[in-house]
Design an enzyme around this catalytic site. Structure first.
Site, PDB file in Angstrom:
ATOM      1  N   HIS A   6       0.842  -1.210   0.000  1.00 17.96           N
ATOM      2  CA  HIS A   6       0.000   0.000   0.000  1.00 17.96           C
ATOM      3  C   HIS A   6       0.869   1.248   0.000  1.00 17.96           C
ATOM      4  CE1 HIS A   6       0.293   0.821   4.431  1.00 17.96           C
ATOM      5  NE2 HIS A   6       0.399  -0.493   4.510  1.00 17.96           N
ATOM      6  N   ASP A  52      -0.492   4.337   0.772  1.00 18.54           N
ATOM      7  CA  ASP A  52      -0.993   5.343   1.717  1.00 18.54           C
ATOM      8  C   ASP A  52      -0.293   5.147   3.050  1.00 18.54           C
ATOM      9  OD1 ASP A  52      -2.392   2.848   2.080  1.00 18.54           O
ATOM     10  OD2 ASP A  52      -3.832   3.875   3.365  1.00 18.54           O
ATOM     11  N   ASP A  65       6.167   1.316   6.589  1.00 21.10           N
ATOM     12  CA  ASP A  65       4.752   0.914   6.421  1.00 21.10           C
ATOM     13  C   ASP A  65       4.084   1.864   5.440  1.00 21.10           C
ATOM     14  OD1 ASP A  65       2.218  -0.116   6.707  1.00 21.10           O
ATOM     15  OD2 ASP A  65       1.869   0.757   8.683  1.00 21.10           O
ATOM     16  N   GLU A 117      -5.225   1.339   2.437  1.00 25.54           N
ATOM     17  CA  GLU A 117      -5.051   0.251   3.398  1.00 25.54           C
ATOM     18  C   GLU A 117      -5.216   0.732   4.831  1.00 25.54           C
ATOM     19  OE1 GLU A 117      -3.276  -2.818   5.982  1.00 25.54           O
ATOM     20  OE2 GLU A 117      -2.764  -0.700   5.847  1.00 25.54           O
ATOM     21  N   ASP A 124       4.429  -6.315   4.234  1.00 25.13           N
ATOM     22  CA  ASP A 124       3.770  -5.220   4.962  1.00 25.13           C
ATOM     23  C   ASP A 124       3.674  -5.573   6.448  1.00 25.13           C
ATOM     24  OD1 ASP A 124       2.340  -2.897   5.494  1.00 25.13           O
ATOM     25  OD2 ASP A 124       0.409  -3.745   4.899  1.00 25.13           O
ATOM     26  N   HIS A 159     -20.234  26.514  27.806  1.00 22.95           N
ATOM     27  CA  HIS A 159     -19.355  27.013  28.872  1.00 22.95           C
ATOM     28  C   HIS A 159     -19.608  26.132  30.102  1.00 22.95           C
ATOM     29  CE1 HIS A 159     -17.727  29.571  31.960  1.00 22.95           C
ATOM     30  NE2 HIS A 159     -17.487  30.593  31.122  1.00 22.95           N
ATOM     31  N   HIS A 167       3.060   3.342  12.466  1.00 25.20           N
ATOM     32  CA  HIS A 167       1.866   4.014  13.029  1.00 25.20           C
ATOM     33  C   HIS A 167       2.223   4.968  14.157  1.00 25.20           C
ATOM     34  CE1 HIS A 167      -1.402   1.007  11.502  1.00 25.20           C
ATOM     35  NE2 HIS A 167      -0.389   1.123  10.651  1.00 25.20           N
TER      36      HIS A 167
HETATM   37  N1  LIG Z   1       0.883  -2.775   8.072  1.00 25.94           N
HETATM   38  C1  LIG Z   1      -0.438  -3.252   8.108  1.00 25.94           C
HETATM   39  C2  LIG Z   1      -1.299  -2.334   8.929  1.00 25.94           C
HETATM   40  O1  LIG Z   1      -0.792  -1.450   9.573  1.00 25.94           O
HETATM   41  N2  LIG Z   1      -2.604  -2.539   8.862  1.00 25.94           N
HETATM   42  C3  LIG Z   1      -3.562  -1.772   9.578  1.00 25.94           C
HETATM   43  C4  LIG Z   1      -4.884  -1.990   8.925  1.00 25.94           C
HETATM   44  C5  LIG Z   1      -5.979  -1.119   9.427  1.00 25.94           C
HETATM   45  C6  LIG Z   1      -7.212  -1.513   9.696  1.00 25.94           C
HETATM   46  N3  LIG Z   1      -7.902  -0.412  10.086  1.00 25.94           N
HETATM   47  C7  LIG Z   1      -7.104   0.583  10.033  1.00 25.94           C
HETATM   48  N4  LIG Z   1      -5.920   0.165   9.603  1.00 25.94           N
HETATM   49  C8  LIG Z   1      -3.580  -2.207  11.027  1.00 25.94           C
HETATM   50  O2  LIG Z   1      -3.911  -1.349  11.882  1.00 25.94           O
HETATM   51  O3  LIG Z   1      -3.280  -3.367  11.341  1.00 25.94           O
HETATM   52 ZN   LIG Z   2       0.947  -1.472   6.228  1.00 20.41          ZN
HETATM   53 ZN   LIG Z   3      -0.147   0.403   8.730  1.00 21.60          ZN
END
Ligand SMILES: NCC(=O)N[C@@H](Cc1c[nH]cn1)C(=O)O
Ligand SMILES: [Zn+2]
Ligand SMILES: [Zn+2]
Length: 477
Positions: free
Chosen positions: A98, A100, A132, A166, A195, A228, A445
Site C-alpha cells: 500500500h 498510503d 509501512d 489500506e 507489509d 461554557h 503508526h
Molecule cells: N501494516 C499493516 C497495517 O498497519 N494494517 C492496519 C490496517 C488497518 C485496519 N484499520 C485501520 N488500519 C492495522 O492497523 O493493522
Molecule cells: Zn501497512
Molecule cells: Zn499500517
C-alpha cells in the site's frame, strides 16, 4: 543461480543510494488516506508510483475505485496494478502493498519532519511510511531496476497490486480483487505481501497469520452546541462524561475484554500450538525495546506472543470532538465520537462480534440514564487469516532468507491486520506469504517511524532472491 544472485546483490549495493533517493521522494508525498485534505496527495502518490513503474518498463494501469463509502464527496484513490514480464514458461508472483500512510504531525512528538526522510549516523531512515509500507513497495521496484542494471534475467513474471486506502480499511479493494482474480490476476501462481515486521531486530521471519480488525465508533451527542462549563456544568448531561463511562466498560487495565461472550468465540489453545511458542526468537527485552518502556502486561514471552497473535485485544484509540489542545479550555463538548477496535482471531466472525459489541455499548449507555443520544457502529472490519506455511511459496522465501541473512527464518503470526490477505487467498485460490522487510523497532503508526538502511537494502536483495528461489521450486502445488 548463485552467480546471477551475486551479480544482482552487487548491483543492489551499487544502486543503494539511488534506492534511498527513491524512498526519499515517496516519503515526501504525504499520502495520508484517513484525512480528506490529503486525498490529492494520496492520488499523487499513486501516480508517482505508476510513473516509476512505467519508467522501469512495466505495464501499468491506474484503476478507479469509485466514491468513498459514507464520504461520497471523495473519490477513492486508484489501485495501481502492473505487470512486469509475460513469459508463459515462468511462474507468476502477485505482489501487494500500500502506498498510503498513517497521519503524522510534528506536534505528535516527531523528532524530525515526518514527510522528509532523515537518515541518521546509524542508518536509521526516519519518515512516515518508510517501513509501512513505502519502503517494502519500493523494494519491488528496486528489484526490477537492479536486475536490469545487472543484466540478470528476471526469474518470474510479476503482477503488482498497490492500493491507497489500506490504512483506512482497504475501502473498495475486496470487490476489485474479487473482480480481477480471474482477469488481471488470473496468471498468479502465488501471492507475496511485504507489509509487516520482524519480531525483533536481528532475526527475519516469514508470517503465516494475521489478526483481523473490527473498528468501531460511538457517537454521543446532546447539547445543540459546545457549552461554557461554568454556566452549564451541573445542569446538563455531558456527552464526554457519558462517553468515558461507556469506554470504561469495554476493557480492563490488564487487557481483558469486558464484553460478555467475546472470549467464547476464541479457538482453544491446543498442546501442539502451545509447543510452537518456545522456539520463537523473541525475548521480553525485544518487547521492551519496541515498546520503549517496560510496561508489558505479561512477564513471559509465550504469553506475550499469544497476547499479540492468538488472543483478541481491544484498544481505545481516541475521541473526535474532545478538547485536546494544550491549555485549559473550559468547554463542554456537544458531540464526541469515541473510536476503538478489536483485533480478532480464529474463530471470531465479523457479524457475531459486531452484534455483541453493539449490544454491550447500548446496554452500558442505557444504564447511565442519560438524556443524551448514543449511536454505535462498526466503521470497517477485516477478518483474521491463518495459512499453511508448508507450501513452495514459503519454502522459496525460507531459502532466500537463509541466502541473504544466513539464518533460517522463524515462522510467525502477526498481531496487526492486512484484511486483503484473506481476500487474495480466497479470490485467487493461491497461497499467500507475508515476507517482512522492517524490524520490531520501526515504530509503524507511531512517531519517529523508520526503516533501517540495512533492512531496506538487504530486504531488496531478499525480495529478488525470493523470486529466484520461486523459479526453482518444483511446479506441483
Ligand atoms: N501494516 C499493516 C497495517 O498497519 N494494517 C492496519 C490496517 C488497518 C485496519 N484499520 C485501520 N488500519 C492495522 O492497523 O493493522
Ligand atoms: Zn501497512
Ligand atoms: Zn499500517
Amino acid at each position: 543461480m548463485a552467480p546471477q544472485l551475486d551479480a544482482y546483490f552487487k548491483q543492489v549495493e551499487a544502486s543503494s543510494e539511488d534506492f534511498i533517493e527513491r524512498l526519499r521522494k515517496a516519503v515526501a508525498i504525504p499520502s495520508v488516506s484517513a484525512m480528506d485534505e490529503h486525498r490529492p496527495d494520496v492520488v499523487k502518490m499513486g501516480q508517482w508510483l505508476a510513473s516509476e513503474l512505467k519508467n522501469l518498463g512495466a505495464e501499468v494501469e491506474l484503476r478507479p475505485l469509485g466514491k468513498q463509502p459514507h464520504k461520497e464527496y471523495l473519490d477513492l484513490p486508484p489501485v495501481v496494478i502492473g505487470r512486469y514480464g509475460n513469459d508463459k514458461k515462468k511462474r507468476t508472483i502477485l505482489v501487494y502493498g500500500h502506498y498510503d500512510v498513517q497521519p503524522a504531525l510534528m506536534e505528535d512528538g516527531w523528532s524530525t519532519k515526518p514527510f522528509e526522510l532523515s537518515v541518521d549516523e546509524k542508518g536509521r531512515m526516519y519518515g512516515r511510511g518508510s517501513t509501512d509500507d513505502k519502503g517494502p513497495v519500493l523494494g519491488w521496484l528496486n528489484v526490477i531496476e537492479a536486475h536490469q542494471k545487472a543484466g540478470v534475467g528476471f526469474p518470474v513474471n510479476l503482477l503488482m497490486c498497490f492500493e491507497g486506502m489500506e490504512e483506512y480499511g482497504s475501502e473498495g479493494l475486496d470487490d476489485f480483487i474479487n473482480e480481477e482474480a480471474k482477469k488481471y490476476f488470473k496468471d498468479a501462481d502465488a501471492v507475496c505481501i511485504s507489509d509487516n515486521y520482524w519480531l525483533g531486530t536481528e532475526k527475519p521471519c516469514l508470517t503465516y497469520g494475521l489478526r483481523g480488525v473490527n473498528y468501531y465508533s460511538i457517537e454521543i451527542s446532546g447539547p445543540g452546541q459546545d457549552l461554557h462549563s461554568g454556566v452549564f456544568g451541573g445542569t446538563t448531561h455531558e456527552p464526554m462524561t457519558d462517553l468515558t463511562k461507556v469506554l470504561g466498560t469495554l476493557v480492563d487495565t490488564d487487557g481483558t475484554i469486558l464484553i460478555k461472550g467475546i472470549k467464547d468465540f476464541v479457538a482453544p489453545l491446543t498442546d501442539e500450538e502451545k509447543s510452537l511458542y518456545g522456539d520463537i526468537a523473541f525475548t521480553m527485552d525485544n518487547l521492551y525495546e519496541s515498546l520503549g518502556s517496560q510496561t508489558g502486561i505479561f512477564p513471559d514471552k509465550e504469553r506475550t506472543l499469544m497476547g499479540r497473535w492468538r488472543y483478541p485485544s481491544l484498544s481505545i484509540h481516541g475521541i473526535e470532538g474532545a478538547f485536546s489542545a494544550p491549555g485549559a479550555k473550559t468547554v463542554i463538548p456537544a458531540k464526541v465520537t469515541g473510536k476503538f477496535s478489536i483485533r480478532t482471531v480464529p474463530n471470531m466472525e465479523i457479524d457475531p462480534v459486531n452484534e455483541l459489541v453493539i449490544k454491550h455499548v447500548q446496554d452500558a449507555f442505557s444504564k447511565l440514564n442519560s438524556k443524551n443520544t448514543c449511536k454505535v457502529w462498526c466503521q470497517h472490519a477485516g477478518k483474521w487469516w491463518v495459512a499453511s506455511p508448508k507450501h513452495w511459496n514459503f519454502t522459496a522465501a525460507g531459502k532466500a532468507v537463509e541466502h541473504v541473512w544466513g539464518v533460517k527464518p522463524d515462522l510467525t503470526r502477526e498481531g496487526g491486520s492486512i484484511p486483503v490477505t484473506l481476500t487474495f487467498e480466497q479470490a485467487t485460490g493461491k497461497n499467500v506469504l507475508l515476507l517482512p522487510m522492517g524490524s520490531s523497532t520501526d515504530a509503524a503508526h507511531s512517531i519517529n517511524e523508520k526503516l533501517d538502511r540495512r533492512n531496506y537494502i538487504e530486504g531488496t536483495k531478499l525480495l529478488g532472491a525470493y523470486l529466484h528461489y520461486v523459479a526453482e521450486e518444483p511446479m506441483e502445488g
